[in-house]
Design a protein around this motif. Structure first.
Motif, PDB file in Angstrom:
ATOM      1  N   GLN A   1       0.826  -1.213   0.000  1.00  0.00           N
ATOM      2  CA  GLN A   1       0.000   0.000   0.000  1.00  0.00           C
ATOM      3  C   GLN A   1       0.859   1.261   0.000  1.00  0.00           C
ATOM      4  OE1 GLN A   1      -3.529  -0.060   2.471  1.00  0.00           O
ATOM      5  NE2 GLN A   1      -3.313   2.119   2.938  1.00  0.00           N
ATOM      6  N   ARG A   2       1.900   1.290   0.818  1.00  0.00           N
ATOM      7  CA  ARG A   2       2.762   2.480   0.879  1.00  0.00           C
ATOM      8  C   ARG A   2       3.501   2.692  -0.447  1.00  0.00           C
ATOM      9  NH1 ARG A   2       3.395   4.317   6.254  1.00  0.00           N
ATOM     10  NH2 ARG A   2       5.495   5.109   5.951  1.00  0.00           N
ATOM     11  N   ALA A   3       3.952   1.602  -1.075  1.00  0.00           N
ATOM     12  CA  ALA A   3       4.650   1.725  -2.359  1.00  0.00           C
ATOM     13  C   ALA A   3       3.705   2.248  -3.437  1.00  0.00           C
ATOM     14  CB  ALA A   3       5.235   0.382  -2.774  1.00  0.00           C
ATOM     15  N   LEU A   4       2.462   1.785  -3.421  1.00  0.00           N
ATOM     16  CA  LEU A   4       1.486   2.257  -4.399  1.00  0.00           C
ATOM     17  C   LEU A   4       1.149   3.730  -4.197  1.00  0.00           C
ATOM     18  CD1 LEU A   4      -0.861  -0.853  -4.530  1.00  0.00           C
ATOM     19  CD2 LEU A   4       0.491   0.056  -6.432  1.00  0.00           C
ATOM     20  N   VAL A   5       1.014   4.155  -2.953  1.00  0.00           N
ATOM     21  CA  VAL A   5       0.757   5.578  -2.689  1.00  0.00           C
ATOM     22  C   VAL A   5       1.901   6.409  -3.250  1.00  0.00           C
ATOM     23  CG1 VAL A   5       0.593   7.349  -0.884  1.00  0.00           C
ATOM     24  CG2 VAL A   5      -0.750   5.260  -0.697  1.00  0.00           C
ATOM     25  N   ASP A   6       3.127   5.983  -2.997  1.00  0.00           N
ATOM     26  CA  ASP A   6       4.294   6.707  -3.530  1.00  0.00           C
ATOM     27  C   ASP A   6       4.293   6.718  -5.055  1.00  0.00           C
ATOM     28  OD1 ASP A   6       5.160   7.214  -0.966  1.00  0.00           O
ATOM     29  OD2 ASP A   6       6.680   5.621  -0.960  1.00  0.00           O
ATOM     30  N   ALA A   7       4.013   5.562  -5.662  1.00  0.00           N
ATOM     31  CA  ALA A   7       4.046   5.443  -7.123  1.00  0.00           C
ATOM     32  C   ALA A   7       2.939   6.237  -7.805  1.00  0.00           C
ATOM     33  CB  ALA A   7       3.954   3.971  -7.530  1.00  0.00           C
ATOM     34  N   LEU A   8       1.795   6.375  -7.134  1.00  0.00           N
ATOM     35  CA  LEU A   8       0.632   7.035  -7.737  1.00  0.00           C
ATOM     36  C   LEU A   8       0.443   8.474  -7.270  1.00  0.00           C
ATOM     37  CD1 LEU A   8      -1.839   4.030  -7.424  1.00  0.00           C
ATOM     38  CD2 LEU A   8      -0.594   4.762  -9.473  1.00  0.00           C
ATOM     39  N   ARG A   9       1.385   8.985  -6.527  1.00  0.00           N
ATOM     40  CA  ARG A   9       1.282  10.332  -5.957  1.00  0.00           C
ATOM     41  C   ARG A   9       0.994  11.396  -7.016  1.00  0.00           C
ATOM     42  NH1 ARG A   9       2.046  11.480  -0.984  1.00  0.00           N
ATOM     43  NH2 ARG A   9       3.298   9.657  -0.565  1.00  0.00           N
ATOM     44  N   SER A  10       1.508  11.218  -8.224  1.00  0.00           N
ATOM     45  CA  SER A  10       1.313  12.225  -9.283  1.00  0.00           C
ATOM     46  C   SER A  10      -0.154  12.360  -9.693  1.00  0.00           C
ATOM     47  CB  SER A  10       2.172  11.887 -10.504  1.00  0.00           C
ATOM     48  OG  SER A  10       1.758  10.659 -11.063  1.00  0.00           O
ATOM     49  N   PHE A  11      -0.991  11.376  -9.362  1.00  0.00           N
ATOM     50  CA  PHE A  11      -2.421  11.442  -9.684  1.00  0.00           C
ATOM     51  C   PHE A  11      -3.214  12.176  -8.611  1.00  0.00           C
ATOM     52  CE2 PHE A  11      -0.924   7.734 -12.038  1.00  0.00           C
ATOM     53  CZ  PHE A  11      -1.415   8.024 -13.300  1.00  0.00           C
ATOM     54  N   GLY A  12      -2.544  12.584  -7.558  1.00  0.00           N
ATOM     55  CA  GLY A  12      -3.203  13.263  -6.444  1.00  0.00           C
ATOM     56  C   GLY A  12      -3.255  12.352  -5.237  1.00  0.00           C
ATOM     57  N   ARG A  13      -3.229  12.949  -4.071  1.00  0.00           N
ATOM     58  CA  ARG A  13      -3.167  12.194  -2.818  1.00  0.00           C
ATOM     59  C   ARG A  13      -4.364  11.265  -2.625  1.00  0.00           C
ATOM     60  NH1 ARG A  13      -1.210  11.598   2.179  1.00  0.00           N
ATOM     61  NH2 ARG A  13      -2.591  11.792   3.976  1.00  0.00           N
ATOM     62  N   VAL A  14      -5.570  11.781  -2.844  1.00  0.00           N
ATOM     63  CA  VAL A  14      -6.772  10.974  -2.619  1.00  0.00           C
ATOM     64  C   VAL A  14      -6.823   9.791  -3.585  1.00  0.00           C
ATOM     65  CG1 VAL A  14      -9.295  10.978  -2.669  1.00  0.00           C
ATOM     66  CG2 VAL A  14      -8.062  12.889  -1.621  1.00  0.00           C
TER      67      VAL A  14
END
Length: 165
Positions: free
Chosen positions: A83-96
């Motif tokens: 989950q943490r890796a995905l949040v980091d990887a997808l951060r450019s799409f916005g936090r939510v």
């Protein structure tokens, strides 16, 4: 005096997977989440309808693993790493978007892992999804895995008590 951070097998510090000093608030949130998740599942698929003889061959060991080992290992991996890796990887799409997508993907992987042992009954899939989403939300809200581990421990512990009760 200084503290040396614990290093995981991947070379990341324990803080990188959401571990560190235990915060009472995280544990309290996890306890509450675990109770809510178990209550929801008990309404849909009552565990008390099933009974297990804890003294049957291998059952006691399985119950101990389900209560003490699985919640810690699974939450460190699915919420702490995936989950943490995905949040980091997808951060450019916005936090939510990153958080929601990370919870969905880690939950699907979590449910898939629980179904991978053979044909999974609907109750197993539904409960895996409830625990995946619940623990994912706790980890996202707190920014740590401690609450998710507590939630999973409470969920599994009550389930085991109901199975052998």
């Amino acid at each position: 005096m200084f503290a040396i951070p614990a290093v995981t097998a991947a070379g990341r510090t324990s803080a990188a997977i959401g571990m560190g000093a235990v915060r009472i608030a995280d544990v309290f949130i996890g306890l509450c989440a675990g109770l809510v998740m178990r209550a929801a599942i008990e309404i849909i698929f009552p565990t008390a309808a099933l009974t297990v003889d804890p003294w049957a061959s291998g059952v006691l060991a399985s119950l101990v693993v389900a209560v003490l080992i699985s919640p810690v290992v699974e939450e460190l991996f699915f919420r702490g790493v995936v989950q943490r890796a995905l949040v980091d990887a997808l951060r450019s799409f916005g936090r939510v978007v990153a958080i929601v997508a990370s919870i969905v993907v880690s939950t699907l992987l979590f449910a898939g892992a629980h179904a991978a042992t053979g044909p999974a009954p609907v109750a197993t899939l539904v409960s895996s999804i409830v625990v995946g989403v619940g623990c994912g939300v706790v980890a996202a809200l707190t920014g740590r895995t401690t609450g998710a581990i507590a939630a999973h421990l409470v969920y599994n512990t009550i389930g085991v008590i109901l199975l052998v009760g």
